[in-house]
Design an enzyme around this catalytic site. Sequence first.
Site, PDB file in Angstrom:
ATOM      1  CG  ASP A  66      -8.329   0.717   3.707  1.00  0.00           C
ATOM      2  OD1 ASP A  66      -9.070  -0.185   4.150  1.00  0.00           O
ATOM      3  OD2 ASP A  66      -7.384   1.187   4.354  1.00  0.00           O
TER       4      ASP A  66
ATOM      5  N   GLY B  88       0.820  -1.210   0.000  1.00  0.00           N
ATOM      6  CA  GLY B  88       0.000   0.000   0.000  1.00  0.00           C
ATOM      7  C   GLY B  88       0.853   1.259   0.000  1.00  0.00           C
ATOM      8  CD  GLU B  89      -0.602   6.937   1.715  1.00  0.00           C
ATOM      9  OE1 GLU B  89      -1.206   6.464   2.696  1.00  0.00           O
ATOM     10  OE2 GLU B  89      -0.415   8.145   1.546  1.00  0.00           O
TER      11      GLU B  89
ATOM     12  CD  GLU C 287     -10.479   0.983  10.654  1.00  0.00           C
ATOM     13  OE1 GLU C 287     -10.010   0.689  11.750  1.00  0.00           O
ATOM     14  OE2 GLU C 287     -10.056   0.517   9.582  1.00  0.00           O
TER      15      GLU C 287
HETATM   16  O1  F6P Z   1      -5.184  -0.518   5.289  1.00  0.00           O
HETATM   17  C1  F6P Z   1      -5.837  -1.720   5.419  1.00  0.00           C
HETATM   18  C2  F6P Z   1      -6.427  -1.898   6.782  1.00  0.00           C
HETATM   19  O2  F6P Z   1      -7.111  -3.118   6.796  1.00  0.00           O
HETATM   20  C3  F6P Z   1      -7.314  -0.750   7.262  1.00  0.00           C
HETATM   21  O3  F6P Z   1      -8.620  -0.772   6.726  1.00  0.00           O
HETATM   22  C4  F6P Z   1      -7.265  -0.925   8.753  1.00  0.00           C
HETATM   23  O4  F6P Z   1      -7.477   0.276   9.405  1.00  0.00           O
HETATM   24  C5  F6P Z   1      -5.857  -1.383   8.974  1.00  0.00           C
HETATM   25  O5  F6P Z   1      -5.417  -1.977   7.773  1.00  0.00           O
HETATM   26  C6  F6P Z   1      -5.695  -2.337  10.117  1.00  0.00           C
HETATM   27  O6  F6P Z   1      -4.337  -2.591  10.260  1.00  0.00           O
HETATM   28  P1  F6P Z   1      -3.727  -3.693  11.254  1.00  0.00           P
HETATM   29  O7  F6P Z   1      -3.985  -5.048  10.656  1.00  0.00           O
HETATM   30  O8  F6P Z   1      -2.286  -3.363  11.301  1.00  0.00           O
HETATM   31  O9  F6P Z   1      -4.440  -3.528  12.544  1.00  0.00           O
END
Ligand code: F6P
Length: 343
Positions: free
Chosen positions: A128, A103-104, A222
């Site tokens: 996302d 991702g980013e 969220e």
């Molecule tokens: O960026 C993808 C994502 O699934 C988001 O939608 C979410 O906020 C985040 O990653 C959760 O990250 P982690 O698995 O590190 O808690």
Amino acid sequence: MKIGLLTSGGDCPGLNAVIRGAVLHGIKSYDYELVGFLDGWRGVVEGDIMDLPRSSVRGLARVGGTILGTSRTNPFDGPNGGPENIAKTIEKLGVDAIVAIGGEGTLAGAKRLADAGLPVVGVPKTIDNDLQATDYTFGFDTAVQIATDAMDRLRTTGDSHHRCMVAEVMGRHVGWIALHSGMSAGAHAILIPEQEVPMEQVAAWVSEVHERGRSPLVVVAEGFIPEGFDEVLHNKGLEADGRPRLGGIGDYVTQEIERLTGIETRNTILGHIQRGGAPTSFDRVLATRFGMGAVDLVRDGAWGQMVALRGTDVQRVDFSEALDGLKTVPEARYDEAKILFGR
Ligand code: F6P
């Protein structure tokens, strides 16, 4: 030519399909050798790799997660990080090119390495769907499908108990998952980070639905922050990177709906279930095409570029295009969905 693949950042349905697409295209079309760096940039920095022969990707398109493992390691951190050390490490391993799938954050790291002269190309990944350069990322369709299925099931309890059901979905900065799953499940209110909606408005939508004998369904991303949420945020705490903890906002919205309407309300946090299990067929095809496209970028020495979906075509774009701010839900898309809210 020896290509090293890595998967970095959060896991995502379709990562294995990218690996399979790259391995099959690389071996079958060009007779390249493919290897995988383990656990994202950690494997690059530490020189930790596994071979990826054709047999290693058999049946992989339908398998969730990533066989390479993932992490949020930064390639610039630690004594072995940074472009000069990484150049030495990959030379020692005989790796001629790196395909960074992420991702980013991953793509930003990949860009810095490519800018420093390393042979790096990219594949965009995020459930996302918030990357600018590409119309869709794999994993998004799967997350929307899982969330839709879950909401269909929540309806059973809502209808039987005459309750309002709240579903909290992922999306810390953008509301694409909430918008699409909410529209597809027939939600009566969708709350996303891009739009400020007072809880009184949400309560009004819920009451209207309840008054006509239906059980209201509210979808909240969220990252949604309603007016006056700061104090609650403070009470619930933040993740290390400053974003709200999963579950904070869904609980708050649930409590507020109950307080303002008197309707019994329940919250369900879908959490990482949205990233789990097999990818949908759409995501398998997109991910496979991205993996194949990345190998073509390597063949052409297109360092600093990544694959992207434009319409139905897989095209190549500079990393910088993907990093040019987040792709948020436009107001017009939210207004369109709003026609379906409340009564
Ligand atoms: O960026 C993808 C994502 O699934 C988001 O939608 C979410 O906020 C985040 O990653 C959760 O990250 P982690 O698995 O590190 O808690």
